[in-house]
Design an enzyme around this catalytic site. Structure first.
Site, PDB file in Angstrom:
ATOM      1  N   LYS A 296       0.822  -1.211   0.000  1.00 19.37           N
ATOM      2  CA  LYS A 296       0.000   0.000   0.000  1.00 19.37           C
ATOM      3  C   LYS A 296       0.860   1.266   0.000  1.00 19.37           C
ATOM      4  O   LYS A 296       0.594   2.200  -0.744  1.00 19.37           O
ATOM      5  CB  LYS A 296      -0.928   0.036   1.220  1.00 19.37           C
ATOM      6  CG  LYS A 296      -1.887  -1.135   1.327  1.00 19.37           C
ATOM      7  CD  LYS A 296      -2.850  -0.960   2.483  1.00 19.37           C
ATOM      8  CE  LYS A 296      -2.182  -0.890   3.848  1.00 19.37           C
ATOM      9  NZ  LYS A 296      -1.612  -2.162   4.333  1.00 19.37           N
TER      10      LYS A 296
ATOM     11  N   ARG B 291      -9.531   1.483   8.666  1.00 19.43           N
ATOM     12  CA  ARG B 291      -9.136   0.137   9.080  1.00 19.43           C
ATOM     13  C   ARG B 291     -10.224  -0.552   9.880  1.00 19.43           C
ATOM     14  O   ARG B 291     -10.059  -1.700  10.264  1.00 19.43           O
ATOM     15  CB  ARG B 291      -7.876   0.238   9.956  1.00 19.43           C
ATOM     16  CG  ARG B 291      -6.594  -0.128   9.235  1.00 19.43           C
ATOM     17  CD  ARG B 291      -5.460   0.163  10.202  1.00 19.43           C
ATOM     18  NE  ARG B 291      -4.321  -0.669  10.005  1.00 19.43           N
ATOM     19  CZ  ARG B 291      -3.197  -0.247   9.419  1.00 19.43           C
ATOM     20  NH1 ARG B 291      -3.117   0.956   8.917  1.00 19.43           N
ATOM     21  NH2 ARG B 291      -2.170  -1.050   9.328  1.00 19.43           N
TER      22      ARG B 291
ATOM     23  N   ARG C 182      11.389  -5.507   4.661  1.00 17.13           N
ATOM     24  CA  ARG C 182      11.146  -4.090   4.326  1.00 17.13           C
ATOM     25  C   ARG C 182      12.148  -3.164   5.024  1.00 17.13           C
ATOM     26  O   ARG C 182      12.458  -3.334   6.198  1.00 17.13           O
ATOM     27  CB  ARG C 182       9.725  -3.715   4.747  1.00 17.13           C
ATOM     28  CG  ARG C 182       9.394  -2.261   4.509  1.00 17.13           C
ATOM     29  CD  ARG C 182       7.937  -2.040   4.427  1.00 17.13           C
ATOM     30  NE  ARG C 182       7.265  -2.187   5.717  1.00 17.13           N
ATOM     31  CZ  ARG C 182       5.957  -1.963   5.876  1.00 17.13           C
ATOM     32  NH1 ARG C 182       5.216  -1.610   4.847  1.00 17.13           N
ATOM     33  NH2 ARG C 182       5.400  -2.113   7.060  1.00 17.13           N
TER      34      ARG C 182
ATOM     35  N   ARG D 114      11.631  -1.025  10.506  1.00 17.19           N
ATOM     36  CA  ARG D 114      10.593  -0.614  11.451  1.00 17.19           C
ATOM     37  C   ARG D 114      10.488  -1.611  12.598  1.00 17.19           C
ATOM     38  O   ARG D 114      10.532  -2.813  12.383  1.00 17.19           O
ATOM     39  CB  ARG D 114       9.249  -0.514  10.726  1.00 17.19           C
ATOM     40  CG  ARG D 114       8.768   0.896  10.563  1.00 17.19           C
ATOM     41  CD  ARG D 114       7.583   0.957   9.663  1.00 17.19           C
ATOM     42  NE  ARG D 114       6.431   0.200  10.149  1.00 17.19           N
ATOM     43  CZ  ARG D 114       5.261   0.154   9.509  1.00 17.19           C
ATOM     44  NH1 ARG D 114       5.101   0.835   8.401  1.00 17.19           N
ATOM     45  NH2 ARG D 114       4.266  -0.554   9.987  1.00 17.19           N
TER      46      ARG D 114
ATOM     47  N   ARG E  53      -0.322  -7.909  13.752  1.00 22.12           N
ATOM     48  CA  ARG E  53      -0.860  -6.980  12.741  1.00 22.12           C
ATOM     49  C   ARG E  53      -1.747  -7.729  11.749  1.00 22.12           C
ATOM     50  O   ARG E  53      -2.795  -7.233  11.337  1.00 22.12           O
ATOM     51  CB  ARG E  53       0.293  -6.283  12.010  1.00 22.12           C
ATOM     52  CG  ARG E  53       0.963  -5.228  12.889  1.00 22.12           C
ATOM     53  CD  ARG E  53       2.338  -4.865  12.395  1.00 22.12           C
ATOM     54  NE  ARG E  53       2.344  -4.271  11.078  1.00 22.12           N
ATOM     55  CZ  ARG E  53       3.410  -4.205  10.282  1.00 22.12           C
ATOM     56  NH1 ARG E  53       4.559  -4.715  10.689  1.00 22.12           N
ATOM     57  NH2 ARG E  53       3.324  -3.641   9.111  1.00 22.12           N
TER      58      ARG E  53
HETATM   59  P1  ADP Z   1       0.936  -1.561   7.926  1.00 23.24           P
HETATM   60  O1  ADP Z   1      -0.278  -1.241   7.092  1.00 23.24           O
HETATM   61  O2  ADP Z   1       2.064  -2.041   7.088  1.00 23.24           O
HETATM   62  O3  ADP Z   1       0.629  -2.446   9.098  1.00 23.24           O
HETATM   63  P2  ADP Z   1       1.023   1.181   8.970  1.00 23.24           P
HETATM   64  O4  ADP Z   1       2.221   2.034   8.968  1.00 23.24           O
HETATM   65  O5  ADP Z   1      -0.120   1.558   8.094  1.00 23.24           O
HETATM   66  O6  ADP Z   1       1.548  -0.281   8.604  1.00 23.24           O
HETATM   67  O7  ADP Z   1       0.452   1.054  10.467  1.00 23.24           O
HETATM   68  C1  ADP Z   1       1.276   0.777  11.571  1.00 23.24           C
HETATM   69  C2  ADP Z   1       0.444   0.717  12.863  1.00 23.24           C
HETATM   70  O8  ADP Z   1      -0.189   2.003  13.081  1.00 23.24           O
HETATM   71  C3  ADP Z   1      -0.713  -0.276  12.860  1.00 23.24           C
HETATM   72  O9  ADP Z   1      -0.292  -1.565  13.206  1.00 23.24           O
HETATM   73  C4  ADP Z   1      -1.646   0.362  13.914  1.00 23.24           C
HETATM   74  O10 ADP Z   1      -1.201   0.108  15.228  1.00 23.24           O
HETATM   75  C5  ADP Z   1      -1.499   1.846  13.662  1.00 23.24           C
HETATM   76  N1  ADP Z   1      -2.506   2.364  12.697  1.00 23.24           N
HETATM   77  C6  ADP Z   1      -2.252   2.882  11.472  1.00 23.24           C
HETATM   78  N2  ADP Z   1      -3.390   3.267  10.851  1.00 23.24           N
HETATM   79  C7  ADP Z   1      -4.396   2.979  11.725  1.00 23.24           C
HETATM   80  C8  ADP Z   1      -5.810   3.128  11.682  1.00 23.24           C
HETATM   81  N3  ADP Z   1      -6.425   3.653  10.603  1.00 23.24           N
HETATM   82  N4  ADP Z   1      -6.540   2.714  12.745  1.00 23.24           N
HETATM   83  C9  ADP Z   1      -5.945   2.197  13.833  1.00 23.24           C
HETATM   84  N5  ADP Z   1      -4.616   2.014  13.948  1.00 23.24           N
HETATM   85  C10 ADP Z   1      -3.840   2.402  12.908  1.00 23.24           C
END
Ligand code: ADP
Length: 237
Positions: free
Chosen positions: A31, A106, A145, A178, A189
């Site tokens: 994404k 999400r 990554r 990360r 996750r």
């Molecule tokens: P990925 O999609 O690769 O897991 P992100 O950088 O999008 O990585 O998200 C990292 C973390 O940030 C998630 O595991 C969550 O804890 C938090 N997070 C990100 N976006 C949201 C969201 N829309 N709602 C709730 N938590 C979020």
């Protein structure tokens, strides 16, 4: 019309449309990489809720302190925290012509809220790009990554390595791993995705907004596929 003029007219139309483009898919689906490319191609801001939280954590804000332990466990941050942050961001002037969301919504609650905000701002119908990928590929993509510290350029040490170990090809900055890209956290996750985010596939399918993208393909091919979808939406608007 030559290619450059065609590109300009596409950008012009998308600007006039003003709508949200959402990338929906599990962690590791690509994404972030695709969102960066689409944002650049259509000159829209790239909004990543994950990046917003990491920024809050690095500045040690109150919001960052709340998000940090949850992110470290691979759990979602509560909706009320996410929604306030997202709404503030969408109100910024650079979002009036639309934006590309990566990592949001999400949960069903977040999706409802986004629809409400888009209606309120009179945006066109949301475009949801569902990044379809086999589960067994995700672990390798995530553990491999690496992200550039300065500008977030994304690499993968197995599939898309930088020319020089640990250094970004584009701006020469350090590449970081990360903290939540480790096997133990990735499991959490993926679980959170299946439980809380996967239902959005049905939600957007029912509303006729979902477009599927084969995210197993090589990154450039995925970008082409997405561009075709977006250009098609623009042409028929
Ligand atoms: P990925 O999609 O690769 O897991 P992100 O950088 O999008 O990585 O998200 C990292 C973390 O940030 C998630 O595991 C969550 O804890 C938090 N997070 C990100 N976006 C949201 C969201 N829309 N709602 C709730 N938590 C979020």
């Amino acid at each position: 019309m030559d290619a450059a003029t065609a590109d300009q007219s596409v950008i012009g139309m998308l600007r006039g449309l003003g709508r949200a483009v959402i990338l929906l898919g599990p962690p590791g689906a690509g994404k972030g990489t695709q969102a960066q490319r689409i944002a650049q191609r259509y000159r829209l801001p790239h909004l990543s809720t994950g990046d917003m939280f990491r920024d809050h954590i690095s500045r040690d804000t109150e919001l960052g302190r709340k998000a940090k332990p949850l992110m470290a466990r691979g759990e979602l941050v509560p909706d009320e925290i996410v929604l306030g942050m997202v709404e503030d961001r969408i109100e910024q002037p650079d979002c009036t012509n639309g934006f590309v969301f990566d990592g949001f919504p999400r949960t069903l609650n977040q999706a409802d809220d986004l629809e409400r905000i888009c209606k309120q701002h009179r945006f066109g119908a949301t475009i949801v790009l569902h990044m379809v990928v086999q589960k067994d590929l995700l672990m390798r993509r995530l553990t491999g990554r690496r992200i550039c510290l300065a500008n977030g350029h994304i690499y993968n040490i197995y599939e898309r390595p930088p020319k020089q170990d640990g250094v970004c090809d584009v701006d020469g900055s350090e590449l970081i791993h990360r903290q939540d890209d480790t096997e133990s956290v990735i499991g959490g996750r993926l679980h959170a995705y299946e439980q809380q985010t996967q239902p959005l596939v049905e939600y957007y399918t029912q509303r006729g907004l979902l477009e599927s993208v084969d995210a197993m393909a090589e990154a450039d091919a995925v970008t082409e596929c997405i561009a075709k979808i977006l250009d098609g939406v623009i042409a028929s608007a």
